[in-house]
Each structure stands twice: as C-alpha cells, then as structure tokens.
Scaffold this active site. Sequence first.
Site, PDB file in Angstrom:
ATOM      1  N   ASP A   1      -8.365   7.162  10.829  1.00  0.00           N
ATOM      2  CA  ASP A   1      -8.626   6.671   9.530  1.00  0.00           C
ATOM      3  C   ASP A   1      -9.419   5.098   9.507  1.00  0.00           C
ATOM      4  OD1 ASP A   1      -8.550   6.697   6.674  1.00  0.00           O
ATOM      5  OD2 ASP A   1      -6.551   6.087   6.738  1.00  0.00           O
TER       6      ASP A   1
ATOM      7  N   GLY B   1       0.912  -0.977  -0.093  1.00  0.00           N
ATOM      8  CA  GLY B   1       0.008   0.018  -0.087  1.00  0.00           C
ATOM      9  C   GLY B   1       0.601   1.281   0.059  1.00  0.00           C
ATOM     10  N   SER B   2       0.260   2.327   0.645  1.00  0.00           N
ATOM     11  CA  SER B   2       0.940   3.558   0.417  1.00  0.00           C
ATOM     12  C   SER B   2       2.255   3.308   1.242  1.00  0.00           C
ATOM     13  CB  SER B   2       0.045   4.565   1.152  1.00  0.00           C
ATOM     14  OG  SER B   2      -0.287   4.196   2.140  1.00  0.00           O
TER      15      SER B   2
ATOM     16  N   LYS C   1       6.069  -5.044   8.036  1.00  0.00           N
ATOM     17  CA  LYS C   1       5.859  -4.052   7.137  1.00  0.00           C
ATOM     18  C   LYS C   1       7.339  -3.527   6.782  1.00  0.00           C
ATOM     19  CE  LYS C   1       2.732   0.142   7.701  1.00  0.00           C
ATOM     20  NZ  LYS C   1       1.942   0.715   8.778  1.00  0.00           N
TER      21      LYS C   1
END
Lengths: 589, 383
Positions: free
Chosen positions: A128, A17-18, A37
């Site tokens: 978020d 992802g981002s 990650k």
Amino acid sequence: MDDMSSHYQVMEELGSGSFGVVYKAIDKTDGEIVAIKHIDLESSEDDIQEIQQEISVLATCASPYVTQYKASFLKGHKLWIVMEYLGGGSCLDLLKPGCFNEAHVAIVCRELLLGLDYLHSEGKIHRDVKAANVLLSQTGKVKLADFGVAAQLVNIKSQRNTFVGTPFWMAPEVIQQAGYDFKADIWSLGITAIEMINGEPPHASTHPMKVLFLIPKNPAPRLEGNEYSNTFKDFIAQCLTKDPDLRPSAKELLRHKFVRNAGKPEALQELIHRKQDWDGGRGETKDVKYYAESLNTMTRPEDLDDDDWVFDTVKPPPMFKPKGTDWMTFDEEEENAPDPTQMLEDMHISAPPPPPKHQANSTVRRVPTDRSPSVRRANTKRRSSGVKQPLGLDLSYGNSPSTVRQFRRVSDKVPTDLNPAKHGFDENQSPKTVATDTSSKEAQIGRRAYSKAVGMSCQEVLSTTGDGDKREAISRLAEAWSDLEMVDPEGLYHIVRIMNEKLQADSRLSTLLPSTQPDSPSRPRLVLAQNNPHLKSHRRRQSYVPEPQPQSPPSVPAQAAPGMEHTKQLSDVLYQRWSEGLRNRWGGF
Amino acid sequence: MAFFFNRGRSRQPADIVRTTKELLSRIHDSQNAPKAEEDLAKQLSQMKVIVQGTPEVPPSVDQVHALVQATIQEDLLFDLSRSIHLLPFEARKDTQTVFSHILRFRPTSYAAEKDPPVISYLVHHRPEIIVELCRGYMQSQSAMPCGVILREALKFDVITAIVLYDQSNEGESAIRLSDVKPNQRQRGDGVFWRFFDWIDKSCFEVSADAYTTFRDILTRHKSLMTSYLATNFELFFARFNNILIHSDSYVTKRQSIKLLGEILLDRANYNVMMAYVESGDNLKLCMKLLRDDRKMVQYEGFHVFKVFVANPNKSVAVQRILINNRDRLLRFLPKFLDDRTDDDQFMDEKSFLVRQIELLPKEPVDRTRPTRDSPSAHTAAVA
C-alpha cells in the site's frame, strides 16, 4: 496486569483514518514523544487476527526507513499501538500547498527504495505504498508507514494472490490476481512519484472501479513534458514496467541515476516549512482535539440489573442502580424509551451505537486464491457480515481513492472534516455520498446485490478473460452496472430479481445452471424450522440462492417428545449427527 | 556480487553449525557477551542464506541437506530452541527462518506423503525441542519467533500429540511419540495446559501469539483433539471457562468465546458438544455473556447460547434455567443487538430462538431416551 496506558501522557489528536485515531503522546518513563494509534476492537467484526498480523509485521521491522514500532497493549476494548512520532507529516499533507519539485521527489524516492529494499529482503511486501503512507520526521527523514495490509512471505520466492491495496496505486498484476511479489511495491512507488510531482496519481478523476480495468488494459502511465528531466522520466518508466519480471528490484533502482544524484534528506525540511507557512498564511486556527477517555472504556459494575437472569431459587434482592452512573453507556436513541423500567431492561443490551458508517478509506482485503464458490463457502465464517466482500462495499460509493480492505475498522470517532477550508486531493477522506441516495429497502438490497454479487462477478470474469475485445466489453458492462448502482440501486435490484425469477422459471435453464450449495453440514448454522415466520422473508431475500432443506429421516425419536414438533428440522440435523456419532463408535447401529 | 556468494557458500554447513553451537553455549554461560552475540548473528544469517537463497541465487538442495544433517548430528535445534530469547533482534528472525525451513525440508527422493524427516526425528528422538519451543512463551523476546516455528511444526499431528500429552518438568526428558497414551487422563500441568496461563497472563503481543498457537492445536487435527477432549473433558472446560472466558483481557475473552463456539459446532466434536450443552453451569455462563456490556462479547456469546436452546434433548437443568427465565428472555432477545439488521443469519437465528423459548413446556421434561441412557452423559462422550 500493569496498566501500560498509564506510562503515556496522551495529548492531541494527529489524525484519524480507517484504522482508528492517532494521538501524540509522551512516554513518561523517558520523556520521548510517540504516536499512539487507538483501535476500537468493539467496532471491528472479525479482524483481531488481522490486526495481530499487522503488529507482527511491524514488530519484526527495524530499519531507519520504516516507522519504528514500540509496543502494543490493550486498554479495555481499545488496542493501543505505540509508534515513533514523525512530526513532519505525510507526503500527502505536504502536497497540500503544491506539488514537489524533482529534487524533492528524487530524495523521497531514494529513501523509499532503501525502505523497500529492507522490507523485501525481509520477505515482506508493503502493498500500500502511496504518498499518504510516507511519513517525514521534523528533520526530513523519510519512513514507510501503515502496514495495515502488508504481507509476510514464508518463502523468499513465494507469491501472493490477494487483492489488496489502493486502486490508483495498484500494480496490474495485483489487479489481475495472477500472482505477484515484491515488484508490486515498485509499481506503487512509480505511481507515488507521479503523485508527488503532479499532486495526484494517474486516473485520479476516474471512478476507482473503472481504474481497476484501466490499469491492466492501458499502456503504463508515463511522465511527459519538457519540464521534467530525462532521468526522471526514465525512472518512472522503469518503475511502471507492466511486466513484473522486467521491472527492476529496489536494489537495482537504487543504482538509477535519478536517485543516485538525489540530495540529502535534510533538504525535505523545505517542504515541511512550506506546509507550516501555508497553514499559517491561510490563518487557519488549527482545531486541536485532545484525547479524552471515552466513557465506554470504563466498565460498569455488573449484575446490578433487576431484570438479570435468575439462576438460583433464592432470588437476589432487587437493587436499584443509582441513576447517573447507569446512563453513561446510553445512546441518544434510547432517549425516547417510554418508561424507566423499560430502560433498565435495555441497559444490558448496551446501547447500540448508530450503525457503523460506511468508510471508503478502508483498505479492501480479500482472499480470492480459490475462487470456486463451494470452497469459499467452506472458509466462510458463520456470520455473513464477517466476510465483507470488498469491492462493491467500499468502491461503489464514490471517487475516493480508498485503500481496499476486506473489513472495516471503524474509528469510534466519527471522522468529521475539521478543516472545511482544506482543499485538494485527500485520499483519506470519506467518499462523496451519492446525491440520489435512496434508502428504500429495494435500494438497499440493490446496493448489496451490486457489492456482493454483480460487481464481484464482473471482476471475477474479467480476471479470467484474456482476450482484449472481450475484456473491453466486460469492463464496459461493469461500468454500466456501477453507474446504475449509483444512480438507481432500486432499478438494479429489480433487474437482478427479475433476472433470477426468469432463470428459475425456465425449466431448462434452472436445471442446466450449476446449483449453489450454500450449506455444508459442518457449517455452524442453525436450520430454520419450517414454520419459522422469518423463513419466508429469508427465502425472499435470498431468492436466488435456493436453500437446500436437509432430508429428514423417516422416524426420529426427537419428534416424539411433546412440544418439540416445531424443531423437526433442527432436531433432524442434530439427531443425524448424533446417530452418526453412535455409528462411528458401535458400527452396527 | 558473485564473489561474495562464493565465499559464503565455500564454508561447509557443518562448520557453521559447529561454530554456532559453541557460540550458543558461550552466551548461555555469560549473559553479557556482545562479541559472541555478534558472531552468532553472522552464523545465523549465513544459515539463512543457505536455506532460502537470495533473490538472485536459489538455494542448493545439497547444501540444505548437509545443513539439516549437521544440525541433527550436533543437536543444534535443541540449543537454538532454548536460546532464542538470548539472541539479538535480527538473529531471532534468522533463527525463525532457518528453523522453519529445516522442519519442512524433504530430500528429493523422499515420498511426499511421509512427514518430513526432521519432524519424525523430533517426535521419536528429541521431543524436548518441541517443549522448549512452547516454553518460548515465557519470555517476550522469544514468544513470537517460537510461535511461528511452533505453528509450522503443529501442522503435523505427531507434533501436536507431543504438545498435548507431554507432562515433563523442566530439565526432564519429554514424552516420546510411542509413549503417548490417549486414554489416560492428563494431570493438567503438562506443557499444553500452560498455554492457558500464557494466554491469560502475558502482555498483549505474547498472549495473542499464544492464543493463535493454542487455537491451531485445538482445531487442526480433529481426531486427535476429539479424543483428547473426551478424555479430559472436565479439566479442559473447567480451565477454558474459568481462565479464558473469564479473562480480564477483552481480546482473550472475545476470541475464546468464538473458539468455544467453533469447537462445539465442529461436526467432529459432536459428543463434546452434547456433553457441554447438558450442563446448567455452562448455560449460566453463556447467559451472562449475553448481558456483557461489550456488544461483540454479547455477539460471540450468542453463538454459543444458541446451541443450548436449539438442542432438542435439553437436560433438565438446562430446561429449568430456560423456563425460569422464559419471560426475561422473551423481553430481552427481541431487542438483543437489534442493530445488526443486515446480518440475516443472526436475525433468523434470533427469532428461531425466541420461538423455541416460547414453546418450552411449563415444567422441565426428562427426555433422556434409552439409547442415551448410559450411566452418565459424560461417559457416553468419553467413549
């Protein structure tokens, strides 16, 4: 230092992802499966501090309803963040075979409320909340994930102003930047509940820029239809109360009948099995990508280049690097380099990767607490690209309901869509590219003007406008700009350019308009020499921001030095600062 | 609900403080005292409710005042500051909250421009607490909570002065604010100087937090820092260059080059900048950074390198290096990070530097002018 990465056996990729790429891995010390990650810090401009912020929020969370942080460490220029592994996937993944039923939504909502209650009591706002950021374990446990834009409040009652989140899920008070608190997460939870029951959030087919106007303007979305129970409808209505003061807290909502009657989390295993069957039924051979250490994390021996700097009178004997090891950091771009010496020279410039792709699935983060331009300038770091102005950049390109963040974290893997058969609504997918993608210089400038100036200006004016009719008119204008930017960025550029020229040309207007002061003396920026060939083009590019040239004192010693006339501008500034220093020390200078 | 609060509130802050102090000494004596740890966690969470209230009930100023007085009377902040690593997870966070609130506390009658009373108390009577908080970086459990408390305290220049000038060993009493002598050179073993090692040698999380605090110390209180850097110029930049810029950690390296650029280009540090860019060794270091194999390191290095080239009064040493490398630089710079096409400022500065290098004389010219002709450039900077 101990190489922490050797404690983990990294396996297949779980997603990207981002923020970077997430891998499944085994902790060799205890055999536990974890998720790691990888964030490539080389591809992020200025946000190491932001990533640290994310880690410090994560590291201070210990709750069964929040993904557990385990460790973080550096490997070369990659940051590895080790988290607990959640095998059930995200709610967004689980929505692919179809919508959830009410019973499932109720369970997820209760577990999320427990997570939010924990965070809020810790003085943290997630900011978020959406299906993509809700992860499930194999056994159906529900956990909040992705603290990329979470905030830690110093004071339990303090408020935030930062414009952060993903448009479709954003609470009206976040968009209006009038100060918000924990209640913003409750709104996003309500939208997430609609997302789970309908498969997508309200306004999903609308341009995200437009959504930013619709959410504060329209009445709050409601769940309608006989197929839903009244308690569910009421729960949604409570979450989606436009006035944050009237909106209940997580603790209060936990007493709502809808979640009080919800079943056990184990029931969510049905959703996980459904997804597995769906994947199987589609005959999709899962394209598994395994972790491979990329070459550029290895460091090459330094200073072998024969074009390296000469610092000593004794020149080190020129060494020829063995071929093969040298070329590994090369990019395809270098292949057409004409001759080997040329290439050797290029070597240390470390082959530039293609310019980072525009990632709309990143989250915009900006700090507009103080909107007076001069103040913002002062906070601005020396580099223009370090202060990505969010809205335009990320939203102008399409309909992707991206999370908005001031900076981009570009993963080193180009996020290709592995799964062409994938259908439905994917909020982490790259945005559609606009068909009329002109790439002329004018178009580029036009797009930039839109993202850096026009779009922002509309939003700023809108946020300071209270009157309904005026707001309506402004949002229509903003939409029109946005359309123009997508269809004809070149035209947009010309409008902005001509507008500026006309404003400047009119003597009354040019004097009446407040002038911008882009350069404060303390701002670390070089002043260009008058005869700098780039100055012209620089001025042209920034035609609407007239650059004030520093006044030169009548006689400057530095000018007398031979060969230094060209640096007049710069030496003036340096000299001024230097003489000020003297004055401070000896007063009478 | 109200019933619970009343019960919590009915205990006097002084009692809570006393109990906490006893429990702290108990966990210091025996490393494994689960019962004491549990009790401590309860006391600290009660204190947290006193200082910050709850979402429903705001804190009472009187209660907070009583708590602040009790902690000072019992010297509780010292015991807390050296015990954070022994506390359980939630209690560490509660300590951080309580500590930060106490530091910020001002009685209602207190003038807003004066430092909060606890801050004055710390610098005049108990600076050991500040030093202990810094030493929190020695353990990973205490690093982050101590860092948060420290940065809260470092907002006040008097606290920063204690951190900069203390040279006490463990167990000794720390420097009082009135004993600070800004013109005396530091030995380089005080608590401030240990930050270099904490940043360089700790694990990522601790290192990153220590760097954030270090940066606060260096950039927050300009006049304090300018005089400190002037007095300790050689020592400071020797450590900065050798430990931080040469760090093996990508993050430490990149962040400290950036910080170096910020320090040098800060108007307040003009003299420091002039002294720094006079040194040929410093220029060599920067030119090596331009050839680092990581482009963000190159980029940050560029922003320091540009100061050397832009300086109109380059020292002979600097001119010689630039002139010897003129051709190489002119081949190198045009292609340097040439993918940053949308970074106008960078592109402009780069072409400016190219022009400067093209126009360098054939031989170094000694341009030291009479006003600057004091015995050595460094003494000028020190003044």
